[in-house]
Design an enzyme around this catalytic site. Structure first.
Site, short mmCIF file in Angstrom:
data_model
loop_
_atom_site.label_atom_id
_atom_site.label_comp_id
_atom_site.label_asym_id
_atom_site.label_seq_id
_atom_site.Cartn_x
_atom_site.Cartn_y
_atom_site.Cartn_z
N GLU A 167 0.80 -1.23 0.00
CA GLU A 167 0.00 0.00 0.00
C GLU A 167 0.83 1.29 0.00
O GLU A 167 0.91 2.00 1.02
CB GLU A 167 -0.97 0.00 1.18
CG GLU A 167 -1.92 -1.19 1.17
CD GLU A 167 -3.00 -1.12 2.25
OE1 GLU A 167 -2.88 -0.29 3.18
OE2 GLU A 167 -3.97 -1.88 2.15
N GLU A 351 -6.11 -8.08 -0.09
CA GLU A 351 -6.71 -7.87 1.24
C GLU A 351 -8.17 -7.47 1.06
O GLU A 351 -8.48 -6.63 0.20
CB GLU A 351 -6.04 -6.72 2.01
CG GLU A 351 -4.73 -7.06 2.66
CD GLU A 351 -4.14 -5.88 3.43
OE1 GLU A 351 -4.89 -5.02 3.92
OE2 GLU A 351 -2.90 -5.83 3.51
#
Ligand code: FCB
Length: 437
Positions: A167, A351
């Protein structure tokens, strides 16, 4: 659960994710301090100033945790390696205990038939590097390349896949512009530098791993759907800007060799020197893209300095995080990324999941509904020929949810943070059944 494994294509990978600082216990095994330790020790940053020194004590209990991952019926397990555990000062000295730990961990996955899906960096920057400016320092990508060489020199022969950085938006924007994550800065120049350097570090790490002969290398980005608050042009523009710095900046760098124009309006004067020359490195070819997806945000224009917008509360059902539940967003991003950026490259949901209050011994119906709805979104993307090859639950265990401490429970397995006892939740049992069908 409504879903069944048999509804997904042959070979589709189901996995669950965790990350090192959130579960391992950084007080163990000779790990160096990370900027999360100092951030958490500063009042006001983390709920109850909680930190990851013990966390789930996965460092000592990983065999039990991987047994639970195997018994869930997973094909793979997404984990991360801590830079500070492997190189306590970030550079130079290597901690042999740290390398041994990841060596044992990977072997323990393989023994249980779980494919190791590695992430090199899930936010635990060694403090010694934070002292030197952390992600603002143009040398950070070189130090990251050295770390990559050390850790993957040891386990790279056995991992199934690897993404350098989890991320980039959180590493860059959330941590240097919003100040919500370590190092807690709120500075546009720091943000522009960090957002660019994180992509340079990604490129350097991919090159190092190619040099080691590794295959199946990717990138993992997070996405949030930006919903304009109303039909006005101003709201569309505000949401467009949110979409630019959240969703399009990193994809632009990785797949188009440029950043969105509306970002450069504000960022250009703050970019590191020579940034335009880094795109060949940033665009080093990768084999897949991972998407982390949780929610959407409702965006309204606001007064003030760029980006001059605000998040407003939306009308949809919310999770324990206060995040709206919006599975359509997952479908949107899978199709949109495929059409506009990756164009045929395999995609993974790396995720997805929700925090739910501590429900030990009770039904976990909200989580099951959340997961079913998002798996439906994944299925419908596959039906439209999006090359989605796997889906990862966040998270295997309740764990340290960063600035929210231990209160927000994302796990399929309950962890009692006093006794460290693990107890599979109702959602765990329901998923185990769905994966066997
Ligand atoms: C993601 C992070 C992960 C966890 C979930 C809830 O942004 O990658 O560590 O915090 O959100």
């Amino acid at each position: 659960m409504r879903f069944k494994r048999s509804e997904f294509p042959e070979g589709f990978l189901f996995s669950a994710a965790t990350s090192s600082y959130q579960i391992e216990g950084h007080g163990f095994g000779g790990a160096g301090k990370t900027h999360w330790d100092t951030f958490a020790a500063t009042p006001g940053n983390v709920v109850r100033a909680e930190h990851g020194q013990r966390a789930c004590d996965h460092y000592h209990r990983f065999e039990e945790d991987l047994d639970l991952a195997r018994d869930l019926g997973l094909d793979a397990y997404r984990f991360s390696t801590s830079w500070a555990r492997v190189m306590p000062e970030g550079r130079g000295n290597v901690n042999p205990e740290g390398l041994d730990f990841y060596d044992r961990l990977v072997d323990a996955m393989l023994e249980r038939g779980l494919k190791p899906q590695a992430t090199l960096y899930h936010w635990e920057l060694p403090v010694a590097l934070a002292d030197l400016g952390g992600w603002r320092n143009p040398d950070l990508p070189n130090w990251f390349a050295d770390f990559t060489e050390v850790i993957m020199g040891r386990i790279g022969d056995r991992v199934f896949s690897c993404a350098p950085i989890n991320e980039p938006w959180c590493v860059g924007w959330l941590s240097h512009f919003m100040g919500h994550h370590a190092p807690g800065l709120r500075d546009i120049r720091a943000t522009a530098h960090a957002m660019h350097h994180v992509l340079v570090a990604h490129g350097r790490a991919v090159q190092v791993m190619r040099g080691l002969g590794m295959k199946n290398l990717g990138a993992v980005c997070n996405f949030e759907y930006a919903q304009p608050v109303d039909n006005s042009a101003a709201a569309a523009e505000a949401a467009g800007l949110y979409d630019a710095y959240y969703n399009r900046f990193f994809l632009g760098g990785l797949f188009q060799g440029s950043y969105p124009e509306e970002m450069m309006v504000a960022f250009a004067p703050h970019m590191p020197q020579g940034w335009e020359d880094d795109f060949d490195l940033i665009q080093t070819p990768i084999d897949w893209l991972g998407l982390n997806y949780y929610t959407r945000k409702v965006i309204a224009p606001a007064d003030g300095a760029w980006p001059a917008h605000a998040e407003v509360e939306g009308p949809l059902n919310k999770t324990q995080m206060g995040w709206e539940i919006y599975p359509e967003g997952l479908h949107h991003f899978l199709a949109w990324v495929h059409e506009n950026y990756t164009k045929g490259l395999p995609l993974y949901v790396t995720e997805n999941g929700m925090a739910n209050a501590d429900l030990l011994g009770r039904e976990d119906t909200e989580r099951m509904a959340y997961l079913d709805d998002h798996l439906d979104a994944a299925k419908s993307a596959i039906a439209q020929d999006v090359p989605l090859e796997g889906y990862t639950f966040w998270s295997l265990l309740d764990n340290y949810e960063w600035a929210f401490g231990y209160e927000k429970r994302f796990g399929l397995i309950h962890v009692d943070f006093d006794t460290l006892k693990r107890t599979p939740k109702a959602s765990y049992h329901a998923i185990a059944k769905a994966l066997s069908q």
